[in-house]
Write an enzyme that holds these catalytic residues in place. Structure first.
Site, PDB file in Angstrom:
ATOM      1  N   CYS A   1       0.865  -1.182   0.000  1.00  0.00           N
ATOM      2  CA  CYS A   1       0.000   0.000   0.000  1.00  0.00           C
ATOM      3  C   CYS A   1       0.902   1.233   0.000  1.00  0.00           C
ATOM      4  CB  CYS A   1      -0.992  -0.019   1.158  1.00  0.00           C
ATOM      5  SG  CYS A   1      -0.246   0.001   2.801  1.00  0.00           S
TER       6      CYS A   1
ATOM      7  N   ASN B   1       2.290   1.559   4.301  1.00  0.00           N
ATOM      8  CA  ASN B   1       2.618   0.289   4.969  1.00  0.00           C
ATOM      9  C   ASN B   1       2.333   0.337   6.479  1.00  0.00           C
ATOM     10  OD1 ASN B   1       5.505  -1.878   5.520  1.00  0.00           O
ATOM     11  ND2 ASN B   1       3.439  -2.451   5.070  1.00  0.00           N
TER      12      ASN B   1
ATOM     13  N   CYS C   1      -1.436   0.900   7.397  1.00  0.00           N
ATOM     14  CA  CYS C   1      -2.878   0.626   7.550  1.00  0.00           C
ATOM     15  C   CYS C   1      -3.324  -0.636   6.818  1.00  0.00           C
ATOM     16  CB  CYS C   1      -3.713   1.815   7.062  1.00  0.00           C
ATOM     17  SG  CYS C   1      -3.422   3.341   7.979  1.00  0.00           S
ATOM     18  N   ARG C   2      -3.343  -0.573   5.481  1.00  0.00           N
ATOM     19  CA  ARG C   2      -3.977  -1.659   4.712  1.00  0.00           C
ATOM     20  C   ARG C   2      -3.085  -2.886   4.553  1.00  0.00           C
ATOM     21  NH1 ARG C   2      -5.200   2.113  -0.259  1.00  0.00           N
ATOM     22  NH2 ARG C   2      -3.255   2.942   0.571  1.00  0.00           N
ATOM     23  N   SER C   3      -1.861  -2.695   4.072  1.00  0.00           N
ATOM     24  CA  SER C   3      -1.037  -3.887   3.771  1.00  0.00           C
ATOM     25  C   SER C   3      -0.604  -4.655   5.026  1.00  0.00           C
ATOM     26  CB  SER C   3       0.144  -3.540   2.858  1.00  0.00           C
ATOM     27  OG  SER C   3       1.022  -2.611   3.434  1.00  0.00           O
TER      28      SER C   3
ATOM     29  N   ASP D   1      -8.145   3.915   1.162  1.00  0.00           N
ATOM     30  CA  ASP D   1      -7.174   4.274   2.187  1.00  0.00           C
ATOM     31  C   ASP D   1      -7.921   4.794   3.414  1.00  0.00           C
ATOM     32  OD1 ASP D   1      -5.179   5.278   3.733  1.00  0.00           O
ATOM     33  OD2 ASP D   1      -4.151   6.310   2.099  1.00  0.00           O
TER      34      ASP D   1
HETATM   35  P1  4NP Z   1      -1.786   2.863   4.081  1.00  0.00           P
HETATM   36  O1  4NP Z   1      -2.383   4.242   4.640  1.00  0.00           O
HETATM   37  O2  4NP Z   1      -1.246   3.146   2.691  1.00  0.00           O
HETATM   38  O3  4NP Z   1      -2.953   1.943   4.046  1.00  0.00           O
HETATM   39  O4  4NP Z   1      -0.703   2.439   5.056  1.00  0.00           O
HETATM   40  C1  4NP Z   1      -1.631   5.405   4.705  1.00  0.00           C
HETATM   41  C2  4NP Z   1      -0.854   5.660   5.806  1.00  0.00           C
HETATM   42  C3  4NP Z   1      -0.125   6.836   5.894  1.00  0.00           C
HETATM   43  C4  4NP Z   1      -0.180   7.751   4.860  1.00  0.00           C
HETATM   44  C5  4NP Z   1      -0.951   7.504   3.759  1.00  0.00           C
HETATM   45  C6  4NP Z   1      -1.675   6.323   3.673  1.00  0.00           C
HETATM   46  N1  4NP Z   1       0.549   8.967   4.965  1.00  0.00           N
HETATM   47  O5  4NP Z   1       0.410   9.810   4.057  1.00  0.00           O
HETATM   48  O6  4NP Z   1       1.302   9.174   5.919  1.00  0.00           O
END
Ligand code: 4NP
Length: 154
Positions: free
Chosen positions: A12, A15, A17-19, A124
C-alpha cells in the site's frame, strides 16, 4: 497451469494501515502452509513504525496480532516474491514505475474480493474514522480467503 506461489508481498502507500492488515490476515489464514508473507509501502514516511493503532485494534478484535514494521518496497522485491499485490490502483501504478525486471506476478487486491462489484481499490482509511478500518478488514478477509484458494489450487 500457472507457477506455484510460495511468497506474497502486499503493498500500500504507507505500509501502516492496509497492507499490514492483509499481511496479518493472510499469515493467520495460511498458517498451515509454508507461505512467506510480507508487506511494504511505496512511500517511506513511516519506515520502522508499527502498524497504525486502528489496524492493530481491528486485527486484535479478530484474534490477529500485527507485528509488522513499515518498510519501503525495494527493486529486489520483484525478484524475491512470487506474487506482489497492490491494495489500490495508485499503488499498482507506482509499483509498475518502480519495477526494473524480476519475475513477480503483479495483481490488484480487489481482484480477489468476490464482493468488489467492479470497485478496484481498497480505500485508504488513514484520514477517516475507525469504521473505515472495519470495512478494510472485511475486504481484506474476503480477498485473502480467495487468494488462499488460488494458492492452494496452484
Ligand atoms: P496505508 O495508509 O497506505 O494503508 O498504510 C496510509 C498511511 C499513511 C499515509 C498515507 C496512507 N501517509 O500519508 O502518511
Amino acid at each position: 497451469m500457472p507457477d506455484p506461489i510460495r511468497s506474497v508481498l502486499f503493498v500500500c502507500l504507507g505500509n501502516i494501515c492496509r497492507s499490514p492488515l492483509a499481511e496479518g490476515v493472510m499469515e493467520h489464514l495460511a498458517e498451515d502452509l509454508e507461505l512467506v508473507v510480507d508487506s511494504a509501502g511505496t512511500g517511506g514516511w513511516h519506515v520502522g513504525e508499527p502498524a497504525d493503532p486502528r489496524s492493530i485494534e481491528v486485527a486484535e478484535r479478530h484474534g490477529i496480532t500485527l507485528g509488522s514494521r513499515a518498510r519501503k518496497v525495494r527493486e529486489d522485491d520483484f525478484d524475491e516474491f512470487d506474487l506482489i499485490i497492490a491494495m489500490d490502483r495508485s499503488n499498482l501504478e507506482d509499483l509498475e514505475a518502480l519495477r526494473d525486471g524480476g519475475s513477480a506476478e503483479l495483481r490488484l487486491f480487489r481482484e480477489f474480493d468476490p464482493e468488489a462489484g467492479g470497485e478496484m481499490d481498497v480505500p485508504d482509511p488513514y484520514y477517516g474514522g475507525p469504521d473505515g478500518f472495519d470495512d478494510v478488514y472485511e475486504m481484506v478477509l474476503r480477498g485473502c480467503r480467495k487468494l488462499l484458494e488460488e494458492i492452494e489450487r496452484r
